[in-house]
Structures are given as structure tokens and as C-alpha cells.
Scaffold this motif. Structure first.
Motif, mmCIF file in Angstrom:
data_model
loop_
_atom_site.group_PDB
_atom_site.id
_atom_site.type_symbol
_atom_site.label_atom_id
_atom_site.label_comp_id
_atom_site.label_asym_id
_atom_site.label_seq_id
_atom_site.Cartn_x
_atom_site.Cartn_y
_atom_site.Cartn_z
ATOM 1 N N CYS A 134 24.826 -39.281 9.270
ATOM 2 C CA CYS A 134 25.565 -39.752 8.094
ATOM 3 C C CYS A 134 25.101 -41.164 7.763
ATOM 4 O O CYS A 134 25.031 -42.035 8.640
ATOM 5 C CB CYS A 134 27.068 -39.758 8.412
ATOM 6 N N CYS A 137 28.612 -43.527 8.308
ATOM 7 C CA CYS A 137 29.249 -43.787 9.618
ATOM 8 C C CYS A 137 28.318 -43.458 10.787
ATOM 9 O O CYS A 137 28.665 -43.701 11.940
ATOM 10 C CB CYS A 137 30.541 -42.967 9.719
ATOM 11 N N CYS A 155 29.107 -35.804 5.061
ATOM 12 C CA CYS A 155 29.729 -36.011 6.379
ATOM 13 C C CYS A 155 31.168 -35.484 6.369
ATOM 14 O O CYS A 155 31.934 -35.770 5.445
ATOM 15 C CB CYS A 155 29.718 -37.510 6.667
ATOM 16 N N CYS A 158 33.550 -38.886 7.096
ATOM 17 C CA CYS A 158 33.821 -39.963 6.124
ATOM 18 C C CYS A 158 33.372 -39.611 4.709
ATOM 19 O O CYS A 158 33.528 -40.401 3.778
ATOM 20 C CB CYS A 158 33.131 -41.259 6.572
HETATM 21 ZN ZN ZN Z 1 30.172 -40.270 7.945
#
Ligand code: ZN
Ligand code: APR
Length: 246
Positions: A134, A137, A155, A158
Motif C-alpha cells: 500500500c 500505510c 488497501c 486504509c
Molecule cells: Zn494502506
């Protein structure tokens, strides 16, 4: 000098610090297209040139179209109905490493087939489709998650965009992978180069660090660097390696 398989066998038998440097031609006998052969990816017709679609700027500006191409042309052979399997070349290299004769596989490929064959010390100059992160994050994802996602993979933690850990054009190569590759090649008593046109830098420039006198080039077509090889065999690398006694 063009050599026989018997001579290749003799060179390998007499070496205990072999390094292999390879490219897409190592995986064609596993059913994965290479890039520059006449039937390779770069000779196929797309809305944009494939090398444009595999660039960082295209990825940033046209993520949807990037992932259409990426899933269809680069991920299908790993996550599709008939995932590619290691061929005789991958398996022979893994066996040479297991016997302590081969110290490293340095590959431009992103298909993970060397590791699937059992190779342990694999230096992936251009990354791997098996690693995905990702962009926000950093959470990691399996290739199948991207393959199943519609459009740009997101993701599930997030909502950020997920990027494959492959080196796109305009992106730099990993410094530690490069320095480990240089060191392995400098220390090698035999360098086998296989299944690569040797036209993409900085990867292709690594072979200039070789200091021995047993540089063997195994390639179907002539390459940009044939003249620097001590020995060469023009043919299918899987077929050639399948005739070796390892
Ligand atoms: Zn993420
Ligand atoms: N056995 C031996 N050689 C083969 C085989 C085979 N079975 N199949 C193909 N080849 C040879 C072709 O003749 C060709 O010279 O492998 C070479 C593959 O060359 P490319 O398609 O240019 O692949 P590669 O050298 O790995 O490309 C380097 O270019 O687009 C970038 O990032 C991409 O890593 C890739 C880089």
C-alpha cells in the motif's frame, strides 16, 4: 567461441563459484513471453507502447490503464488459471546452488520462478510481482489480491492504492541488490549469462564487473554483448540445461 554442451558441462564441473545472470528468456519455456523476441511483448500492438505503460510517469497518470495491462500481461502468468512453473533452467540453477557450486542468481525477471525452483540467493534487480505494498500505510498484499481487484487495487486497511514491488522505467534499482550483485560477479570464477538481450541498463552493465575467463553466454538470439563472451551457446536455455549432469 561457440561451444558444445559437453564443453559447458566441463566448465561447470571445474567451477565452484558460479554466478548466473538472466532475463526473460529464462522463463519463455515456462510459457511466459519475453519482451524483445519476435513474439515478445514489445512486438504486440497496444494503445500505448508497452515500455511507456511500464514507466513510472504512466503509472502515476494512468493507473487504471496501467493495471489493465499489468494484470493481463504480467500477472496473468502468475495468478491466472495456468500459473507458470519453473522449467529445466530454473531447476538446474537451484541444484547447482544446492551443491554449493552456484553462489547467486541475478535476475531481471519479476516472476519468482527461481525461488519456486528452490534457489535461495536470488537477486531480483527489477523486483517481483509477488511483493505488493500500500502506497499509504505500507501494508503488504499477495499478487492474487491485485489480480482479483477491479481497476486500481485498494488497501483494505486504509483505502490507499497498492503498488507492485516491480521497478518501472524511470525508477531506480535497489542499491543493496545492486551492490550484492556487483560483489557476487566480481568474486565469481564462472559467469553464466542466459536468456537476456542485454540492452537494459543499469542491469546489463553489471556483467562488466566480471574478472574471470569463463564468461558463458547462453541465448537464443545474438545479443548486444556476444563479442565479450569467452564461450557462447545459441539455443534454448531450458533444453540446454536439461542435458547437463548436475
Ligand atoms: Zn494502506
Ligand atoms: N532460451 C534462451 N534464450 C531465449 C529463450 C530461451 N528459451 N527465449 C528467449 N530467449 C532470448 C531471446 O533471444 C532474447 O535475446 O532471451 C532474450 C530476452 O530478451 P528480452 O526480451 O529483451 O528480455 P530481457 O533481456 O530480460 O529484458 C530486460 O527489459 O523491459 C525490460 O524490465 C524488462 O527486465 C526486462 C528488461
Amino acid at each position: 567461441m561457440e561451444i558444445s554442451i559437453e564443453k559447458l558441462q566441463e566448465l561447470i564441473d571445474g567451477s565452484d563459484n558460479i554466478v548466473f545472470f538472466g532475463g526473460a528468456g529464462v522463463s519463455t519455456e515456462s510459457g511466459i513471453k519475453d519482451f524483445r523476441s519476435v513474439d515478445g511483448l514489445y512486438h504486440m500492438k497496444f494503445k500505448y507502447p508497452p515500455e511507456t505503460m511500464l514507466s513510472h510517469s504512466f503509472y502515476v497518470r494512468h493507473k487504471d490503464e496501467f493495471f489493465d495491462f499489468y494484470k493481463d500481461k504480467l500477472l496473468e502468468c502468475t495468478c491466472g488459471e495456468n500459473p507458470a512453473k519453473p522449467n529445466a533452467a530454473h531447476l538446474a540453477l537451484a541444484k547447482l546452488e544446492e551443491k554449493g557450486k552456484l553462489k547467486a542468481v541475478i535476475t531481471q525477471n519479476i516472476d519468482g520462478l527461481h525461488q519456486a525452483a528452490g534457489s535461495k540467493n536470488v537477486l531480483e534487480l527489477h523486483g517481483s510481482v509477488l511483493r505488493n505494498y500500500c502506497e499509504d500505510c505500507g501494508k503488504s498484499f499477495e499478487a492474487s489480491y491485485l489480480y482479483k481487484a477491479a481497476g486500481v487495487p485498494k488497501c483494505d486497511k486504509c483505502g490507499g492504492d497498492i503498488k507492485p514491488d516491480v521497478v518501472l522505467y524511470e525508477e531506480g534499482l535497489d542499491n543493496s541488490i545492486m551492490s550484492r550483485s556487483v560483489q557476487a560477479i566480481q568474486e565469481a570464477d564462472m559467469l553464466i549469462i542466459g536468456g537476456t538481450s542485454l540492452v537494459v541498463y543499469p542491469a546489463a552493465g553489471l556483467i562488466d564487473y566480471y574478472r574471470g575467463s569463463k564468461l558463458v553466454l547462453i541465448n537464443f538470439d545474438a545479443t548486444a554483448r556476444d563479442s565479450m563472451a569467452d564461450y557462447s551457446i545459441h539455443g534454448k536455455i531450458g533444453e540446454i540445461f536439461s542435458q547437463l549432469k548436475i
